[in-house]
Write a protein that holds these residues in place. Sequence first.
Motif, PDB file in Angstrom:
ATOM      1  N   MET A   1      38.470  25.186  45.488  1.00 12.47           N
ATOM      2  CA  MET A   1      38.519  26.365  44.629  1.00 12.47           C
ATOM      3  C   MET A   1      38.144  27.626  45.407  1.00 12.47           C
ATOM      4  O   MET A   1      38.795  28.667  45.282  1.00 12.47           O
ATOM      5  CB  MET A   1      37.559  26.200  43.450  1.00 12.47           C
TER       6      MET A   1
ATOM      7  N   ASN B   1      38.231  28.234  48.660  1.00 14.69           N
ATOM      8  CA  ASN B   1      39.103  28.574  49.792  1.00 14.69           C
ATOM      9  C   ASN B   1      40.575  28.686  49.423  1.00 14.69           C
ATOM     10  O   ASN B   1      41.425  28.681  50.301  1.00 14.69           O
ATOM     11  CB  ASN B   1      38.928  27.516  50.896  1.00 14.69           C
ATOM     12  N   PHE B   2      40.862  28.787  48.134  1.00 15.32           N
ATOM     13  CA  PHE B   2      42.256  28.933  47.706  1.00 15.32           C
ATOM     14  C   PHE B   2      42.801  30.261  48.233  1.00 15.32           C
ATOM     15  O   PHE B   2      42.122  31.288  48.164  1.00 15.32           O
ATOM     16  CB  PHE B   2      42.345  28.891  46.175  1.00 15.32           C
TER      17      PHE B   2
ATOM     18  N   GLU C   1      44.104  33.230  47.747  1.00 19.25           N
ATOM     19  CA  GLU C   1      44.435  34.221  46.729  1.00 19.25           C
ATOM     20  C   GLU C   1      43.258  35.184  46.628  1.00 19.25           C
ATOM     21  O   GLU C   1      42.098  34.769  46.771  1.00 19.25           O
ATOM     22  CB  GLU C   1      44.682  33.497  45.399  1.00 19.25           C
TER      23      GLU C   1
ATOM     24  N   ALA D   1      40.136  34.355  44.580  1.00 21.69           N
ATOM     25  CA  ALA D   1      39.585  33.000  44.718  1.00 21.69           C
ATOM     26  C   ALA D   1      38.066  32.960  44.548  1.00 21.69           C
ATOM     27  O   ALA D   1      37.532  32.112  43.819  1.00 21.69           O
ATOM     28  CB  ALA D   1      39.983  32.405  46.067  1.00 21.69           C
ATOM     29  N   SER D   2      37.357  33.875  45.193  1.00 28.26           N
ATOM     30  CA  SER D   2      35.887  33.865  45.111  1.00 28.26           C
ATOM     31  C   SER D   2      35.417  34.158  43.689  1.00 28.26           C
ATOM     32  O   SER D   2      34.516  33.493  43.165  1.00 28.26           O
ATOM     33  CB  SER D   2      35.289  34.883  46.078  1.00 28.26           C
TER      34      SER D   2
ATOM     35  N   ARG E   1      37.066  33.712  40.873  1.00 27.29           N
ATOM     36  CA  ARG E   1      37.399  32.620  39.947  1.00 27.29           C
ATOM     37  C   ARG E   1      36.581  31.370  40.224  1.00 27.29           C
ATOM     38  O   ARG E   1      36.214  30.646  39.290  1.00 27.29           O
ATOM     39  CB  ARG E   1      38.903  32.332  40.012  1.00 27.29           C
ATOM     40  N   ALA E   2      36.287  31.115  41.487  1.00 25.19           N
ATOM     41  CA  ALA E   2      35.438  29.963  41.805  1.00 25.19           C
ATOM     42  C   ALA E   2      34.035  30.176  41.226  1.00 25.19           C
ATOM     43  O   ALA E   2      33.455  29.250  40.641  1.00 25.19           O
ATOM     44  CB  ALA E   2      35.370  29.762  43.310  1.00 25.19           C
TER      45      ALA E   2
END
Length: 835
Positions: A665, A667-668, A670, A673-674, A676-677
């Motif tokens: 999640m 390292n996605f 986008e 990413a941070s 949303r994670a």
Amino acid sequence: MSSYTASLFEEEVTYFADLILPVPVPNLFTYRVPRGMDELIKVGARVIVQFGKNRVITAVVSRLHTQPPVKYQAKYILELLDEEPLVTAHQLELFRWMADYYLCHLGEVLNVALPSGLKITSQSKVQYNPDFDHPDLLTEQEVMILEEIQKHQALSYEEIARLVEQTNVTGIIKSLVGKRAVILFEEVREKYKPKIVRKVRLASEYASREAVNALMVALEKYPKQQEILLRYLSYVPVQNNPDLNQNGLDKSVYSQDDGLSDSSLQTLLKKGIFETFEVVVSRFADLPAAPAVEIKLTESQQLAVRQIQTYFQEKEVVLLHGITGSGKTEVYINLIQQALDSGTQVLYLLPEIALTTQIVVRLRKVFGDRMGIYHSKFSDNERVEVWKGIIEGKYQFVVGVRSAVFLPFDSLGLIIVDEEHETSYKQYDPAPRYHARDVAVMMAYLHGGKTLLGSATPSLESYYHARNGRYGLVEMLQRFGEAALPEFLLIDTKLEKKQRKMKNEFSSVLMEYLSYNLQNSEQTILFQNRRGYSPYIQCEECSWIAGCNNCDVSLTYHMRAAELRCHYCGHKEEVPRTCPACGSTKVRTIGFGTEKIEDELQLHFPQARIQRMDLDTTRAKNAYQQIIQEFETEQIDILVGTQMISKGLDFGNVSVVGIFDADRMINFPEFRASERAFQMLTQVSGRAGRRAGRPGKVLIQTANPSQVLLQRVVQNDYLGMYEAEITERQQYNYPPFTRLIKLTVKHTDDETSRRAATQLADKLIAEMGRSRVLGPEPPLVERVRNQFLFDILIKLEREKINFKAAKTFIQEKVTDILTDKTLKNIQVVIDVDCT
């Protein structure tokens, strides 16, 4: 000439209606209003019209006037469906705004907005041709069909297929049409059907105490008939109150009781002692009524309510930032009650159907049957009932998911968007590709109402607007009652693998806590944001990976169904026994999803009661409700799930939450990413330790426990995450400092798609500059449903650029590409505020 005589020669006024048709075309269509309908038709009413040669569809009246169309002959409206409009003026205004903002067609908005049950369908039927005079031309089978058509006046294709016991009857019907024996026509019918219950009651002459007593004596010779009467009186005590007889008794009561004779009931009906009748009932009448309760607010909740009310005096939108378990729901209930008491309507939006299951039970205890529920698991008829219930004033308050923004409110005073950060509020397909949170803000503005956004982990945009004064900001940073925030443990899976402590996907620490919880009758939630058994299967010999024929993605292995599935196009395949490339039998699963976790848990803990909650296990209408109810009543020990278990659910006995695959999640690839994670990890962590005196544990399995984002999750440091992310967003020109529009070019040929995308990007760059236009680039998944994709990302500064003018320019350049004759069958998908 008298004025009366002169008026006879005056030309009658002809009315025309501009209609919104639920089709993806840019313009409205003008139809002629038939004589006799002009006094009845109103803006917002539904009508039936012919569109094209053979298509009959439902349209909505947008405007009435007397100007005929210039470029085509106006067809007549075929039928008026509504005496009173089913689409309000506020809705029409909102639909126009959505079409303009999201760069789509008004018909596309209407098509998504109207429940299917409010759209008329047409069905082809076959009727006898009265001018037919050559019966000698017919086959024996055709004679039989024609006789049945004459007997029933008309038959559908399906009825003819059943008659001749064939699945395809097109050839037979074509032959009958060619011989001029039959005529084809379209029967127009409305989809919505009210729920009708058949009832029985005593005939009026028997509906008194004296008549009932006399009847009992008369039926002594017929004990079975007397038993029918006694059963009726046990439900409807007519002797005590004759007025009760008017409501009667559901006929199903008799059919459900095996001990009662149906023939005896039929005899009483024939004698005129009983009579049958039908009533239209609500489909929600069976929902259990909850005892009314009064919500008492704590001091911190009362303070939050006062602060929100103060902000509402000067601001349209307020953000309520309340940590998980802080008691935001009680604040919502208090504000809803105040809005309803003032005579206005309320809409409460939730991101997931799963959430409605639990929250609806709580809200029904306060608001009873004044509250409607609206989500996609409802049938077409149920959704129409809610729609009509709002218009008729039955529902002043509605709880719903994303699509509830389309409901026909006429005096909204308050919209609450709970878990406002959730990506579930964004619709990606079909158009309009809207965000329900943003539509809700506009919707409230059009009604002169207010919007309350609530979240434990607000979206960066909302928090930025609140910090900069555009929204009001109210914060609740303590858990409700005496419940404490959970304790976090970061488990180093890299180290555990090195020490050989891992059992497949389970660390030794997680296994210990699972065992402890099972021994102490406490519940556990395990989170893995990937469904299926395994993301893909691979050959150990030649590295072949099972891929989708239609999309550039691997097929996900689903063990229970024993099949491989594409989660993009739905393609399914059997699992190969040997490698299709080299023939090896060493075909293995790689990675893990919720199904594999559930399977391994059964092996490690055979006595545990384990349930999985993901898209695969919740397809049935009441599946969410059943799983949540079983977990709530502690019939489940371990619940394994995807993101749907992370959102706002409240279970008092959950003491451990385990999180798998956190690194994927974070390292996605986008830019969100941070953010949303952090949101996902914090939200799912919030399910633990919600009962006072029992702090929970959150176990996060990661190969890199020292990474900064995980440390912020552990410290519940939303502000630290926000400040780091907002600095980076400003540096690289991402929202909230810019607006993003993504253009996705599609074609079945890779080179054609690339060429069209390049030409479109060049046109945009020529006017807007390279700094604002990124791409074209193929997305992570380059081919979906046999179409090759290229993305163009447009960044528009919030302060420096006229957004409306920029969108008009983009639309023009997209139209240039779509009308280019050298680029046939190109599609361009426009996604405004794309992430």
